[in-house]
Structure formats: structure tokens, C-alpha cells
Design a protein around this motif. Structure first.
Motif, PDB file in Angstrom:
ATOM      1  N   ILE A  15       0.841  -1.305   0.083  1.00 23.53           N
ATOM      2  CA  ILE A  15      -0.009   0.042  -0.019  1.00 23.53           C
ATOM      3  C   ILE A  15       0.770   1.263   0.074  1.00 23.53           C
ATOM      4  CG2 ILE A  15      -0.210  -0.078   2.639  1.00 23.53           C
ATOM      5  CD1 ILE A  15      -2.932   1.263   0.049  1.00 23.53           C
ATOM      6  N   LEU A 122      -6.927   1.518  -0.617  1.00 24.42           N
ATOM      7  CA  LEU A 122      -6.843   1.294   0.771  1.00 24.42           C
ATOM      8  C   LEU A 122      -7.051  -0.392   1.130  1.00 24.42           C
ATOM      9  CD1 LEU A 122      -8.356   4.285   2.339  1.00 24.42           C
ATOM     10  CD2 LEU A 122      -6.086   3.685   2.028  1.00 24.42           C
ATOM     11  N   ALA A 124      -5.777  -2.651  -0.300  1.00 25.46           N
ATOM     12  CA  ALA A 124      -4.521  -3.497  -0.511  1.00 25.46           C
ATOM     13  C   ALA A 124      -3.804  -3.659   0.903  1.00 25.46           C
ATOM     14  CB  ALA A 124      -3.651  -2.717  -1.605  1.00 25.46           C
ATOM     15  N   ALA A 125      -4.073  -2.717   1.793  1.00 27.94           N
ATOM     16  CA  ALA A 125      -3.561  -2.825   3.264  1.00 27.94           C
ATOM     17  C   ALA A 125      -3.937  -4.032   3.951  1.00 27.94           C
ATOM     18  CB  ALA A 125      -3.968  -1.546   3.963  1.00 27.94           C
ATOM     19  N   ARG A 130      -2.412  -8.331  -1.342  1.00 29.12           N
ATOM     20  CA  ARG A 130      -2.161  -6.875  -1.355  1.00 29.12           C
ATOM     21  C   ARG A 130      -2.810  -6.556  -2.852  1.00 29.12           C
ATOM     22  NH1 ARG A 130       4.428  -6.329  -0.578  1.00 29.12           N
ATOM     23  NH2 ARG A 130       4.116  -6.665   1.500  1.00 29.12           N
ATOM     24  N   SER A 132      -6.157  -4.147  -4.492  1.00 24.31           N
ATOM     25  CA  SER A 132      -6.954  -3.098  -4.248  1.00 24.31           C
ATOM     26  C   SER A 132      -8.283  -3.793  -4.631  1.00 24.31           C
ATOM     27  CB  SER A 132      -6.495  -1.991  -4.918  1.00 24.31           C
ATOM     28  OG  SER A 132      -6.708  -2.107  -6.445  1.00 24.31           O
TER      29      SER A 132
END
Length: 155
Positions: A15, A122, A124-125, A130, A132
Motif C-alpha cells: 500500500i 486502501l 490493499a492494506a 495486496r 486493491s
């Protein structure tokens, strides 16, 4: 560049790296818009120097131009090399789930989703791979890839 034994090649980008690339790309888009605005002002100055005033674009026109330039910029970069200026700076590439460059329709839809729904990054966090929300919907990935050429993409 040699690969480390403990790091698989083309691992998914995190991210922070993706966010930094996005900020760089925002700077590129704003620079394009700024240069275009100054070019328009210069044309007005050359056309009528006595009555010159800087153009005062309306909010809706400015927003439309910004969104359009952003989508065209992202789409063009992803279709040709899989990399924007920010992605080059951060060593990233956007590819399909099979590791190939995006084709125009998928790149355009991804660009629209990224511009209109940037908060999707976000995810992906918290996603273990990972990804999106845009990556999940369109089956794309953003990977670390420092190679200059895109001729031999990920397998």
C-alpha cells in the motif's frame, strides 16, 4: 539487478509503495493540466495582448478536464508499458492475473475506477495478496518489477 533468494520476483506491491506512486502520478497530471492552462493563456496573450486576462475556467470544466486527463494518462501508460511515471519511480507494473499487459478496455475501466474510487486502493492494506478493490474486480495486480522492458512479462 539480481533477485534476492528470500524475495520472489514480481511480488505484489504494498500500500505505501502504491500510494507514493499515486501521489507522483497526481503530480504528473497536475503538471499536464498546468502546462495546458499556461499554453492557453499564452495563445490568448498572442491573440489579443491589449485585452489579455488569464482564463478563468469554471469548476465543472476544471473537474472534467482533470478527470479526463487522469483517465487518459493512466489508460495510456497501462496499455503501453504497464507503468506510469510513479510506477517507474517505485519499480511497479500493473499486469493481468496472468502477468500480461492490460488491453485497452480493461485498462480504461481500471483507470476510471481508480480515479473515481481512489479509496479502493486502501483495500490493499488488508488484503493478504495486496490487491486493491480495482484489482479484485478486474483481476489485475500491481507488482514490483524494475525491468525497463515489458517484452517478457511475468508468467
Amino acid at each position: 539487478m539480481t533477485e534476492h533468494l528470500d524475495q520472489p520476483p514480481h511480488r505484489p506491491a504494498g500500500i505505501i509503495t502504491r500510494a507514493i506512486a499515486a501521489v507522483i502520478d497526481l503530480g504528473v497530471v497536475l503538471t499536464i493540466i498546468g502546462v495546458t492552462y499556461l499554453g492557453l493563456a499564452l495563445v490568448r496573450l498572442l491573440y489579443s495582448p491589449q485585452n489579455f486576462r488569464f482564463p478563468e475556467p469554471a469548476f465543472l470544466a476544471s473537474a472534467t478536464v482533470t478527470l479526463t486527463v487522469s483517465v487518459v494518462y493512466l489508460t495510456g501508460c497501462w496499455v503501453t508499458t504497464g507503468r506510469t511515471v510513479g510506477a517507474v519511480a517505485m519499480g511497479l507494473r500493473v499486469v493481468t492475473a496472468k502477468g500480461r499487459l492490460l488491453r485497452l478496455p480493461r485498462a480504461a475501466v481500471r483507470a476510471v475506477l481508480c480515479v473515481l474510487f481512489a479509496v479502493g486502493l486502501l483495500w490493499a492494506a488488508v488484503d493478504p495478496r495486496r490487491r486493491s478493490l480495482q484489482d479484485i474486480v478486474l483481476r489485475t495486480r500491481v507488482v514490483y518489477d524494475w525491468r525497463k522492458e515489458s517484452s517478457e512479462l511475468i508468467g
